[in-house]
Every structure is written in structure tokens, then in C-alpha cells.
Design an enzyme around this catalytic site. Structure first.
Site, PDB file in Angstrom:
ATOM      1  N   SER A 117      30.781   1.344 -40.130  1.00  0.00           N
ATOM      2  CA  SER A 117      30.482   1.450 -38.698  1.00  0.00           C
ATOM      3  C   SER A 117      30.907   2.812 -38.168  1.00  0.00           C
ATOM      4  O   SER A 117      31.866   3.421 -38.680  1.00  0.00           O
ATOM      5  CB  SER A 117      31.282   0.358 -37.972  1.00  0.00           C
ATOM      6  OG  SER A 117      31.299   0.616 -36.594  1.00  0.00           O
ATOM      7  N   TYR A 141      39.469  -3.376 -35.754  1.00  0.00           N
ATOM      8  CA  TYR A 141      38.134  -3.532 -36.343  1.00  0.00           C
ATOM      9  C   TYR A 141      37.731  -2.239 -37.079  1.00  0.00           C
ATOM     10  O   TYR A 141      37.345  -2.268 -38.252  1.00  0.00           O
ATOM     11  CB  TYR A 141      37.098  -3.876 -35.260  1.00  0.00           C
ATOM     12  CG  TYR A 141      35.677  -3.748 -35.754  1.00  0.00           C
ATOM     13  CD1 TYR A 141      35.146  -4.670 -36.652  1.00  0.00           C
ATOM     14  CD2 TYR A 141      34.864  -2.676 -35.355  1.00  0.00           C
ATOM     15  CE1 TYR A 141      33.844  -4.538 -37.132  1.00  0.00           C
ATOM     16  CE2 TYR A 141      33.573  -2.545 -35.824  1.00  0.00           C
ATOM     17  CZ  TYR A 141      33.063  -3.474 -36.714  1.00  0.00           C
ATOM     18  OH  TYR A 141      31.777  -3.326 -37.189  1.00  0.00           O
ATOM     19  N   LYS A 145      37.120  -1.275 -41.241  1.00  0.00           N
ATOM     20  CA  LYS A 145      35.916  -0.656 -41.821  1.00  0.00           C
ATOM     21  C   LYS A 145      36.296   0.589 -42.629  1.00  0.00           C
ATOM     22  O   LYS A 145      35.758   0.817 -43.705  1.00  0.00           O
ATOM     23  CB  LYS A 145      34.911  -0.300 -40.717  1.00  0.00           C
ATOM     24  CG  LYS A 145      34.251  -1.515 -40.106  1.00  0.00           C
ATOM     25  CD  LYS A 145      33.376  -2.241 -41.127  1.00  0.00           C
ATOM     26  CE  LYS A 145      32.740  -3.493 -40.581  1.00  0.00           C
ATOM     27  NZ  LYS A 145      31.976  -4.237 -41.594  1.00  0.00           N
TER      28      LYS A 145
HETATM   29  N1  LIG Z   1      25.854  -5.052 -34.694  1.00  0.00           N
HETATM   30  C1  LIG Z   1      26.306  -3.792 -34.681  1.00  0.00           C
HETATM   31  O1  LIG Z   1      26.060  -3.031 -33.730  1.00  0.00           O
HETATM   32  C2  LIG Z   1      27.117  -3.247 -35.841  1.00  0.00           C
HETATM   33  C3  LIG Z   1      27.514  -1.902 -35.824  1.00  0.00           C
HETATM   34  C4  LIG Z   1      28.240  -1.399 -36.899  1.00  0.00           C
HETATM   35  C5  LIG Z   1      28.556  -2.215 -37.975  1.00  0.00           C
HETATM   36  N2  LIG Z   1      28.172  -3.523 -37.974  1.00  0.00           N
HETATM   37  C6  LIG Z   1      28.522  -4.356 -39.136  1.00  0.00           C
HETATM   38  O2  LIG Z   1      27.345  -4.970 -39.629  1.00  0.00           O
HETATM   39  C7  LIG Z   1      27.666  -6.206 -40.243  1.00  0.00           C
HETATM   40  C8  LIG Z   1      26.772  -7.295 -39.702  1.00  0.00           C
HETATM   41  O3  LIG Z   1      26.924  -7.361 -38.296  1.00  0.00           O
HETATM   42  P1  LIG Z   1      26.002  -8.247 -37.356  1.00  0.00           P
HETATM   43  O4  LIG Z   1      25.839  -7.513 -36.083  1.00  0.00           O
HETATM   44  O5  LIG Z   1      24.809  -8.708 -38.099  1.00  0.00           O
HETATM   45  O6  LIG Z   1      26.995  -9.456 -37.072  1.00  0.00           O
HETATM   46  P2  LIG Z   1      26.811 -11.019 -37.244  1.00  0.00           P
HETATM   47  O7  LIG Z   1      28.053 -11.661 -36.743  1.00  0.00           O
HETATM   48  O8  LIG Z   1      25.497 -11.459 -36.680  1.00  0.00           O
HETATM   49  O9  LIG Z   1      26.731 -11.147 -38.828  1.00  0.00           O
HETATM   50  C9  LIG Z   1      27.848 -11.295 -39.665  1.00  0.00           C
HETATM   51  C10 LIG Z   1      27.568 -12.489 -40.537  1.00  0.00           C
HETATM   52  O10 LIG Z   1      28.623 -12.641 -41.480  1.00  0.00           O
HETATM   53  C11 LIG Z   1      29.022 -14.011 -41.516  1.00  0.00           C
HETATM   54  N3  LIG Z   1      30.428 -13.980 -41.935  1.00  0.00           N
HETATM   55  C12 LIG Z   1      31.501 -13.511 -41.254  1.00  0.00           C
HETATM   56  N4  LIG Z   1      32.612 -13.599 -42.007  1.00  0.00           N
HETATM   57  C13 LIG Z   1      32.235 -14.132 -43.207  1.00  0.00           C
HETATM   58  C14 LIG Z   1      32.910 -14.469 -44.409  1.00  0.00           C
HETATM   59  N5  LIG Z   1      34.219 -14.249 -44.556  1.00  0.00           N
HETATM   60  N6  LIG Z   1      32.195 -14.977 -45.431  1.00  0.00           N
HETATM   61  C15 LIG Z   1      30.856 -15.201 -45.317  1.00  0.00           C
HETATM   62  N7  LIG Z   1      30.159 -14.912 -44.202  1.00  0.00           N
HETATM   63  C16 LIG Z   1      30.849 -14.385 -43.157  1.00  0.00           C
HETATM   64  C17 LIG Z   1      28.772 -14.554 -40.135  1.00  0.00           C
HETATM   65  O11 LIG Z   1      28.548 -15.945 -40.109  1.00  0.00           O
HETATM   66  C18 LIG Z   1      27.501 -13.788 -39.736  1.00  0.00           C
HETATM   67  O12 LIG Z   1      26.329 -14.485 -40.106  1.00  0.00           O
HETATM   68  C19 LIG Z   1      29.157  -6.439 -39.988  1.00  0.00           C
HETATM   69  O13 LIG Z   1      29.855  -6.020 -41.137  1.00  0.00           O
HETATM   70  C20 LIG Z   1      29.446  -5.513 -38.819  1.00  0.00           C
HETATM   71  O14 LIG Z   1      30.783  -5.109 -38.801  1.00  0.00           O
HETATM   72  C21 LIG Z   1      27.447  -4.054 -36.929  1.00  0.00           C
END
Ligand SMILES: NC(=O)c1ccc[n+]([C@@H]2O[C@H](COP(=O)([O-])OP(=O)(O)OC[C@H]3O[C@@H](n4cnc5c(N)ncnc54)[C@H](O)[C@@H]3O)[C@@H](O)[C@H]2O)c1
Length: 323
Positions: A117, A141, A145
Site C-alpha cells: 500500500s 496498518y 505492510k
Molecule cells: N482498498 C484499498 O484502497 C487498498 C489500498 C492499498 C492496499 N490495499 C490492500 O489490498 C488488499 C485487499 O483489500 P480490499 O480493499 O479488497 O479489502 P477487503 O476487506 O474487501 O478484502 C480483504 C479480504 O481478505 C479477507 N481476509 C482478511 N483477513 C484474512 C485472513 N487472515 N485469512 C483469510 N482471509 C482474510 C477478508 O474477508 C476480505 O475478503 C488488502 O491487503 C489491503 O490492505 C487496499
């Protein structure tokens, strides 16, 4: 290749799973459904319900499905919650990653892609953030990362795993309404939420040193982001792929919060003026990616603009919330 996508029922994970499957990769998803939605995945992508902290389940899954590569998106992602519950965030995001990498190494899997991120950078005072900009995360957080990236690279070196870390900037939009982000943690759904409640959007601070005084961010369409994963997966499977790559995934274009709110007004037809509230602690005035390394190393550049992000997100919002 068979790819395991952790967090595959999540907002970004389901987009990645679909695009990789559409491109002919074999894909399976693992998700503990803490935030995931199973029907985001088409029925031909198997979904294993379980946690990346469950080493035995990972071992069984790798063997049963002959997994040859992993895309690791599963994580907790709420900055504020990470401040209140740092040990939980380290356990889930770093502990889960360590367990996963151990199982990956034991299974002899040689390709690993990690969701990082822009939060790793913190608040750098630069026009464009390059991958060489020093990292100084401002929340637990962001720390998980950055620590995750270190762990991925160290495990890659120790066990001969080729790795890519993608540092996403501000993700928005949806490739289809049913894939939309159902959380209200990012600015676009936050504004939709206010409008749906018949309340004016809020802008936190309009006295930043930016052209219109509001914070400037780099928004990336989730469909472009999914394409970046496919490009990274292809790089990892190219003959002789080794080593590690850490790369920004953004558009390289800044959009201010006020510009975004105005655009949301145009798209939704609700043009009521925003309320300006005090700055939130920790918000960087400007966070815009240099997208040059992704173009060079992955042959990938974003194609979709901010209007397309807002329009597609709004279609998804209306499907889930009405309005
Ligand atoms: N959305 C953003 O703007 C953004 C920006 C930078 C990084 N990210 C990263 O992208 C990734 C996905 O984010 P997202 O926005 O799709 O979030 P999200 O919460 O929709 O997706 C994360 C998924 O991981 C699952 N999960 C969480 N912990 C788990 C575990 N221990 N074991 C199995 N499953 C687990 C959750 O149920 C969920 O479906 C994350 O790593 C997040 O940190 C997101």
C-alpha cells in the site's frame, strides 16, 4: 500455473481472481469471509473458507490443488482500527503472512505476489512518490505492510521464491456493480454514504498547501489494478523469473478531494456543497505515485479515468444500498 488468491472474496481480490481466470490462469480463492462476499466469485473459481493463519489448511490446499503461485491480498485494512488494535493487525497481517510464506516455502512454490500500500510512505514531501522515496508509515496498518514487504523479500531470498510487492494508491470503482466495495472506508463510498443519508459531503481541511487547499490523491480504478496483478503474475511466470520487484500502482495524476466531490456531485446529480471540517491528524497534503517503474517493469499503465471510477462505483453503490 495454479494461483491461490488469498482474500479472493474481497473487493480487490475478486477483481483479481476474475481477471486472472478470464486470462486463462487456473485460480482458487481462500478467504475467511471476515469482510469477503462469496458471490463476488463466479462458481467456476473454488472458494476455500479459512484463514491465512491456518498453516495446516494452507498445506492441504497447496497439495490438493497443486498450487504453483500465490497472490496474497488477505489483510485487515482499516487505518483507524489498526491504531486501536495494533496487536490484532500485526497478528493478522504480519503473522498471517509469515504462516503463509512458511507453507509456500515448504510446498516449493516459487511465485509470490503481495498486496502492499501507499501507506508505507507516510507523508513524504515530494511531488511524485517513487519507489525510492523513504518509507515512514504513520499507522500500524502501514507498518504491517512495510514489515510485510521486508518479510516477502527475505523469504524470497532464503527460499528461492520470485516475488512482487505492489504498492496500491487509492483504489476506487468496480468492473461490475456486484463487485463494488461494500465498505465505507474510502473517500468515494464515504461521500455516497453521506448523500444517501441526505447529508452534505465532508471535506477534512481546505487549508493545505495544494492548489485548492484540499488533499490531493492518486486514484486508481480497481479494474486497472487487477490488470496490474495479471501483468505481475505474467512477469513471475516468465522463463527464468527470479528476485524481487516492489512497484507503485497508481496513475501518476493528482486529484484533489474538492475535485473528486464535485465530480461525485455531477455523477450522482446531488450537487449540494460540501461542509469543510478541520484537518484529520495524519492526512498527507499530497500523495501521488510515479507510475514510471510499473510501466517499465510490468509493461502496465492505468487506462481508466476518475469519472469512470466514480460512475462504476455509483452503479455498485446503488445495487447494494439503493439511492
Ligand atoms: N482498498 C484499498 O484502497 C487498498 C489500498 C492499498 C492496499 N490495499 C490492500 O489490498 C488488499 C485487499 O483489500 P480490499 O480493499 O479488497 O479489502 P477487503 O476487506 O474487501 O478484502 C480483504 C479480504 O481478505 C479477507 N481476509 C482478511 N483477513 C484474512 C485472513 N487472515 N485469512 C483469510 N482471509 C482474510 C477478508 O474477508 C476480505 O475478503 C488488502 O491487503 C489491503 O490492505 C487496499
Amino acid at each position: 500455473m495454479t494461483w491461490l488468491i488469498t482474500g479472493g472474496a474481497g473487493y480487490i481480490g475478486a477483481h483479481v481472481a476474475r481477471i486472472m481466470a478470464d486470462a486463462g490462469e487456473r485460480v482458487i480463492a481462500l478467504d475467511d469471509l471476515s469482510a469477503g462476499v462469496p458471490h463476488r466469485l463466479p462458481t467456476d473459481i473454488p472458494l476455500i473458507q479459512g484463514s491465512s493463519l491456518d498453516g495446516e489448511l494452507l498445506k492441504r490446499t497447496f497439495a490438493e490443488h497443486t498450487v504453483t503461485g500465490v497472490v496474497h491480498l488477505a489483510a485487515r485494512k482499516q487505518v483507524g482500527e489498526s491504531v486501536a488494535q495494533p496487536t490484532h493487525y500485526y497478528q493478522e497481517n504480519v503473522g498471517g503472512l509469515a504462516t503463509l510464506l512458511e507453507a509456500v516455502a515448504e510446498a516449493g512454490i516459487e511465485r509470490f505476489l503481495f498486496s502492499s500500500s501507499a501507506a508505507v510512505y507516510g507523508n513524504p514531501d515530494v511531488d511524485l512518490i517513487t519507489e525510492d522515496t523513504p518509507c515512514a508509515p504513520m499507522s500500524p496498518y502501514g507498518e504491517t505492510k512495510l514489515t510485510g514487504e521486508w518479510l516477502v523479500r527475505a523469504a524470497g531470498r532464503a527460499h528461492g521464491i520470485a516475488t512482487v510487492c505492489l504498492r496500491y494508491f487509492n483504489v476506487a470503482g468496480a468492473a461490475a456493480p456486484e463487485l463494488a466495495d461494500t465498505g465505507v472506508f474510502n473517500v468515494v463510498p464515504m461521500v455516497f454514504d453521506r448523500l444517501t443519508r441526505d447529508e452534505a459531503p465532508r471535506i477534512f481541511g481546505d487549508d493545505y498547501p495544494t492548489p485548492d487547499g484540499t488533499c490531493v490523491r492518486d486514484y486508481i480504478h480497481v479494474a486497472d489494478l487487477a490488470e496490474a496483478h495479471l501483468a505481475a503474475a505474467r512477469r513471475l511466470t516468465a522463463a527464468g523469473a527470479t528476485g524481487d520487484l516492489t512497484v507503485n500502482i497508481g496513475r501518476g495524476e493528482g486529484v484533489s478531494v474538492r475535485e473528486l466531490v464535485t465530480l461525485i456531485g455531477e455523477v450522482t446529480g446531488d450537487t449540494r456543497p460540501a461542509i469543510v471540517e478541520p484537518r484529520r491528524p495524519g492526512d498527507a497534503p499530497r500523495a501521488v505515485a510515479s507510475a514510471a517503474l510499473a510501466a517499465k517493469e510490468l509493461g502496465w499503465t492505468a487506462r481508466r479515468g476518475v469519472r469512470e471510477m466514480v460512475e462504476s462505483a455509483w452503479r455498485g453503490w446503488r445495487l447494494h444500498h439503493g439511492g
